[in-house]
Design a protein around this motif. Structure first.
Motif, short mmCIF file in Angstrom:
data_model
loop_
_atom_site.label_atom_id
_atom_site.label_comp_id
_atom_site.label_asym_id
_atom_site.label_seq_id
_atom_site.Cartn_x
_atom_site.Cartn_y
_atom_site.Cartn_z
N LEU A 1 5.38 2.41 -8.52
CA LEU A 1 4.80 1.08 -8.66
C LEU A 1 4.23 0.86 -10.06
N VAL A 2 3.62 1.88 -10.64
CA VAL A 2 3.11 1.75 -12.01
C VAL A 2 4.28 1.60 -12.98
N LEU B 1 -1.31 8.27 -15.45
CA LEU B 1 -0.45 7.21 -15.94
C LEU B 1 -1.23 6.06 -16.59
N GLY B 2 -2.57 6.20 -16.65
CA GLY B 2 -3.38 5.15 -17.24
C GLY B 2 -3.60 3.95 -16.33
N ALA B 3 -3.47 4.15 -15.02
CA ALA B 3 -3.64 3.07 -14.04
C ALA B 3 -4.85 3.38 -13.16
N SER C 1 -5.15 8.78 -6.86
CA SER C 1 -5.99 8.51 -8.03
C SER C 1 -5.69 9.49 -9.17
N ARG C 2 -5.38 10.72 -8.83
CA ARG C 2 -5.02 11.69 -9.87
C ARG C 2 -3.76 11.28 -10.61
N GLU C 3 -2.76 10.82 -9.86
CA GLU C 3 -1.52 10.38 -10.49
C GLU C 3 -1.75 9.09 -11.29
N ASN D 1 0.82 -1.20 0.00
CA ASN D 1 0.00 0.00 0.00
C ASN D 1 0.86 1.26 0.00
N VAL D 2 0.32 2.33 -0.61
CA VAL D 2 0.99 3.62 -0.63
C VAL D 2 -0.04 4.70 -0.33
N VAL D 3 0.46 5.93 -0.10
CA VAL D 3 -0.45 7.05 0.17
C VAL D 3 0.00 8.32 -0.55
N THR D 4 0.95 8.21 -1.49
CA THR D 4 1.46 9.40 -2.17
C THR D 4 1.50 9.18 -3.68
N ALA D 5 1.53 10.29 -4.41
CA ALA D 5 1.64 10.22 -5.86
C ALA D 5 2.97 9.58 -6.27
N ALA D 6 4.03 9.86 -5.53
CA ALA D 6 5.33 9.27 -5.84
C ALA D 6 5.29 7.75 -5.72
#
Length: 322
Positions: A128-129, A172-174, A166-168, A118-123
């Motif tokens: 991961l993508v 990125l198409g993910a 979700s914005r990031e 799990n993550v919580v940041t755009a980075a």
């Protein structure tokens, strides 16, 4: 009383009601048993559909950790028929996770869905993508069984995390899944409004007949099941069963989660389907308020404001005696 395979849901409901039955066997043209249909099931089938594969089987996901040979395990699970692989750990934005996701991606067919988190940041989403994840799991600390924020100070409020991630992911198409903190239908609606494509539910579903674990009863006769965090002392003890006593005792000191929580079954909604009914009703109503007919449209139309603790309490139902 039996029902023929392929019967219209309304007709099935009317037949059951006329016969004063809550359920009946469904039989095929050859007289063989196909399944059972309840009145509630007939109604449900006109509102939402189960997530099934091309063969009509429920879709199944499998979670793997980062230790051992995750790429081999992932490939074997795909061969066994799972529909999605989840590379899962509490702290997903680390070098080891990126390495594992790359290895798993290389071991699986092109386009096979891989979830990582799990993550919580755009980075975290970006890394991961870039490693090969098609879906990123978002959430650190919001779960009912999790004590990470209280013990470590690590984590982030779930709505803010989902909104940024979700914005990031969209760029990125993910996609992202909102994992944790879901206790009411409103939480599902808020996660979708923030940009989540799916919502993961743990403790809320733990108190149902279908969940793992033995059904137990308290002194008042109320039915419950026990739930515990996967980083709790209880979970660590289960995972380290083969190690020597000293190492087990040492690892048992580093816990981040509740080892025993009673999840009481709601007499009105004792099954997963009953809870899904409630969730779907709440989310559909949220869409109606926003004037949205789909999840993407809801995401665009929803306007989210900030409220105080007293404002939240104001919106909660209060029993009234006249």
């Amino acid at each position: 009383v039996t029902l023929p395979e392929g019967i219209d849901p309304r007709e099935a409901f009317d037949r059951l009601k006329a016969a004063r039955r809550t359920l009946a066997p469904v039989v095929g043209a050859d007289g063989g048993l196909v399944g059972l249909l309840t009145r509630s099931g007939a109604v449900r089938s006109t509102i939402y559909r189960p997530a099934v594969d091309a063969s009509g089987h429920l879709r199944v996901g499998a979670a793997i950790g980062m230790n051992g040979d995750p790429a081999r395990r992932a490939a074997e699970l795909v061969t066994a028929g799972v529909d999605v692989i989840v590379v899962d750990t509490a702290h997903g934005h680390q070098d080891r996770m990126v390495e594992v996701v790359r290895a798993v991606r290389a071991a699986l067919p092109d386009g096979f869905p891989i979830v990582a988190g799990n993550v919580v940041t755009a980075a975290g989403v970006r890394d991961l993508v870039d490693a090969g994840a098609s879906i990123v799991k978002v959430g650190v600390g919001p779960g009912a069984m999790c004590t990470t924020r209280m013990q470590t100070g690590v984590g982030r409020p779930q709505f803010s995390a989902v909104l940024e991630c979700s914005r990031e992911a969209a760029r990125l198409g993910a996609h992202v899944w909102a994992d944790g903190g879901v206790r009411h239908p409103r939480d599902v609606a808020l996660a979708l409004a923030a940009g989540a494509s799916n919502v993961m539910i743990g403790s809320w579903f733990a108190g149902t007949h279908e969940s793992p674990g033995d059904l137990q009863y308290d002194a008042d006769g109320r039915a419950y099941k026990e739930s515990f965090g996967m980083a709790s002392a209880r979970a660590v003890a289960d995972r380290t069963e083969g190690e020597d006593a000293f190492d087990r005792a040492r690892k048992g000191l580093f816990e981040e989660g509740i080892s025993a929580g009673r999840m009481y079954l709601d007499p009105e909604r004792p099954g997963v389907e009953d809870l899904i009914d409630s969730i779907v009703a709440g989310v559909r109503s949220s869409f109606t308020y926003a004037g949205a007919a789909s999840i993407p449209e809801f995401r665009e139309r929803a306007i989210v404001g900030i409220q105080s603790a007293s404002g939240y309490r104001e919106g909660a139902p209060v029993p009234v005696s006249w």
